[in-house]
Write a protein that holds these residues in place. Structure first.
Motif, mmCIF file in Angstrom:
data_model
loop_
_atom_site.group_PDB
_atom_site.id
_atom_site.type_symbol
_atom_site.label_atom_id
_atom_site.label_comp_id
_atom_site.label_asym_id
_atom_site.label_seq_id
_atom_site.Cartn_x
_atom_site.Cartn_y
_atom_site.Cartn_z
ATOM 1 N N UNK A 5 0.787 -1.259 0.083
ATOM 2 C CA UNK A 5 -0.016 0.256 -0.030
ATOM 3 C C UNK A 5 0.842 1.308 0.186
ATOM 4 N N UNK A 6 2.058 1.172 0.425
ATOM 5 C CA UNK A 6 3.209 2.226 0.139
ATOM 6 C C UNK A 6 4.204 1.591 -0.491
ATOM 7 N N UNK A 7 4.675 2.126 -1.644
ATOM 8 C CA UNK A 7 5.910 1.736 -2.243
ATOM 9 C C UNK A 7 7.160 1.782 -1.469
ATOM 10 N N UNK A 8 7.698 0.427 -1.111
ATOM 11 C CA UNK A 8 9.191 0.577 -0.425
ATOM 12 C C UNK A 8 9.546 -0.722 -0.506
ATOM 13 N N UNK A 126 9.997 14.476 10.848
ATOM 14 C CA UNK A 126 10.642 13.489 9.853
ATOM 15 C C UNK A 126 9.855 13.133 8.764
ATOM 16 N N UNK A 127 8.677 13.806 8.503
ATOM 17 C CA UNK A 127 7.826 13.337 7.457
ATOM 18 C C UNK A 127 8.149 14.195 6.142
ATOM 19 N N UNK A 128 8.545 13.571 5.201
ATOM 20 C CA UNK A 128 8.923 14.307 3.969
ATOM 21 C C UNK A 128 7.862 15.200 3.490
ATOM 22 N N UNK A 129 7.818 16.339 2.800
ATOM 23 C CA UNK A 129 7.044 17.133 2.085
ATOM 24 C C UNK A 129 5.896 17.647 3.081
ATOM 25 N N UNK A 130 6.096 17.639 4.331
ATOM 26 C CA UNK A 130 5.032 18.330 4.941
ATOM 27 C C UNK A 130 5.397 19.583 5.839
ATOM 28 N N UNK A 378 -2.472 6.177 9.000
ATOM 29 C CA UNK A 378 -1.759 4.922 8.664
ATOM 30 C C UNK A 378 -0.718 5.226 7.601
ATOM 31 N N UNK A 379 -1.074 5.706 6.181
ATOM 32 C CA UNK A 379 -0.371 5.998 5.200
ATOM 33 C C UNK A 379 1.059 6.794 5.591
ATOM 34 N N UNK A 380 0.612 7.988 6.262
ATOM 35 C CA UNK A 380 1.836 8.980 6.655
ATOM 36 C C UNK A 380 2.734 8.154 7.543
ATOM 37 N N UNK A 381 2.222 7.609 8.492
ATOM 38 C CA UNK A 381 2.945 7.047 9.610
ATOM 39 C C UNK A 381 3.834 5.980 9.053
ATOM 40 N N UNK A 391 3.108 11.010 -0.553
ATOM 41 C CA UNK A 391 2.619 11.042 -1.791
ATOM 42 C C UNK A 391 2.626 9.718 -2.566
ATOM 43 N N UNK A 392 3.785 8.927 -2.023
ATOM 44 C CA UNK A 392 4.054 7.654 -2.862
ATOM 45 C C UNK A 392 3.245 6.561 -2.276
ATOM 46 N N UNK A 393 2.236 6.725 -1.094
ATOM 47 C CA UNK A 393 1.448 5.855 -0.746
ATOM 48 C C UNK A 393 0.288 5.808 -1.694
ATOM 49 N N UNK A 394 -0.339 4.602 -1.868
ATOM 50 C CA UNK A 394 -1.543 4.648 -2.567
ATOM 51 C C UNK A 394 -2.949 4.476 -1.689
#
Length: 414
Positions: A5-8, A126-130, A378-381, A391-394
């Motif tokens: 659900x998140x690309x990693x 630490x969150x990117x883009x925030x 959940x996606x952000x965490x 943003x890379x999370x779907x």
């Protein structure tokens, strides 16, 4: 995130998180109970199959399965019915009629109160883009939702258009504040279509935080609105409406310039005297005027170039460059992403809400906002833990995983 659900390169959330349990994790039982108590419904029918907290979680589950009848949703998500702690395994799942009656008992306000107790910024340092430097990037915008065409809903919410050409369904309007980095709704106001977004935003602006940078499109500008937001100590970056007068007070080293927003009630000689004092370095009374920095630039469009004019109370170029201000403003589209997630993924394109009465429409909208918040939390965490931009999370893939794993696995807290 688990299961893609998140690309990693590896899982960054436990599999049990990506289930209906995400609602319980992000919307704790005790906050639902607090909200029910404040709204005066906490003690109603405690011995029944659907006490307030179970009805609240079931209403949220209805938002995950917008195509299904309420009874079918209950069949999918209850799992072992004894897990509720309020019935025994011999009982049948509630009927659609029983769920509707329980929702009526819950009322329109409990989930709204729950949202106010739950919704808060999700991104951390630490969150990117925030972030832009020390400011949390946030945005305010609005969207509409089609509601069933019942006489009660028509009277409460109204139609878009006019008697000659009106919308097919009544429309509810939602104005919300979103955290750009996480797409999480943090505050909202729900009302009829006839209420203007600017009017609805007025109740949200005084509650923004001093460490935010609030982004807004030109339709939200008024002197009163800008003043209300500025009084919180927050940084602001709003697009100026084309008709707004922005006298040049001082040109800055980076090509931006200082200007003054003046109360439109101040005119003539009094206005000119106020501007002259401000040019000389006198700080104006915020009741009368605000000194702002103006950042102007062109962006290409299908007709050639469009001029963008931004006003910000970050007046020192060293605090944020013109390029940083412009880049931050375009993060406002993250609110459009959040709106689309709710309208086109959770609710699915072209879908009408299921509630035929105004109280249940309000309840359903707040349930959607809570579910959207829970999933994006959940996606952000997970993305922050993997050191990637949320943003890379779907959102769609995460919702689908929650839907698949919800069947027969839900265990609402006792």
């Amino acid at each position: 995130m688990a299961q893609g659900s998140v690309q990693s390169d590896g899982p960054v959330a436990r599999p049990d998180q990506v289930s209906l349990g995400v609602l319980v994790a992000a919307v704790p039982r005790f906050k639902v109970d607090e909200a029910a108590a404040v709204c005066g419904v906490a003690e109603q029918r405690r011995g029944g199959k659907l006490p307030p907290h179970v009805t609240a979680y079931l209403t949220m589950a209805l938002c995950l399965f917008s195509d299904d009848a309420a009874e079918e949703v209950a069949q999918k998500v209850t799992g072992s019915l004894s897990a509720f702690g309020v019935w025994d395994a011999a009982w049948e799942p509630p009927t659609s009629s029983g769920i509707t009656q329980a929702r009526k008992r819950l009322g329109r306000d409990v989930l709204r109160e729950t949202f106010y107790r739950v919704a808060e910024p999700v991104a951390n340092s630490e969150t990117r883009g925030a972030w832009l430097r020390q400011w949390r990037l946030t945005a305010i915008d609005g969207f509409d939702l089609d509601v069933p065409d019942s006489p009660q809903n028509a009277a409460e919410f109204g139609y878009a258009g006019n008697d000659l050409s009106r919308s097919a369904f009544p429309k509810a309007r939602v104005v919300a504040v979103v955290e750009c980095g996480s797409h999480a709704f943090m505050d909202a106001e729900v009302g009829p279509w006839s209420r203007r977004e600017k009017t609805m935003a007025a109740s949200l602006l005084p509650s923004i935080s001093s460490n935010w940078l609030l982004l807004a499109d030109r339709c939200f500008y008024s002197f009163a609105a800008f003043s209300a937001a500025a009084q919180t100590g927050a940084a602001l970056c709003w697009r100026a409406p084309t008709q707004l007068s922005l006298p040049i007070l001082k040109v800055l080293s980076d090509g931006t310039y200082l200007s003054a927003l003046v109360d439109p009630a101040i005119r003539g000689r009094q206005r000119e005297e106020l501007l002259d004092e401000t040019r000389s370095g006198v700080k104006p009374d915020p009741v009368a005027a605000h000194v702002v920095r103006v950042v102007e630039y062109d962006v290409p469009d299908r007709d050639g170039q469009e001029r963008v004019c931004l006003i910000t109370n970050i007046t020192d170029p060293d605090a944020a460059s013109a390029a940083e201000i412009a880049g931050a403003y375009h993060q406002r589209w993250e609110e459009e992403t959040a709106n689309g997630q709710l309208k086109s993924v959770l609710r699915e394109p072209g879908k009408v809400l299921r509630s035929k009465s105004p109280d249940l429409v309000h309840q359903e909208i707040w349930a959607y906002l809570l579910v959207h918040y829970a999933i994006n939390s959940l996606i952000c965490q997970a993305a922050t833990g993997a050191d990637i931009d949320p943003d890379r999370g779907s959102f769609l893939r995460t919702v689908n995983i929650v839907r698949r794993t919800a069947t027969g696995t839900a265990a609402f807290p006792r």
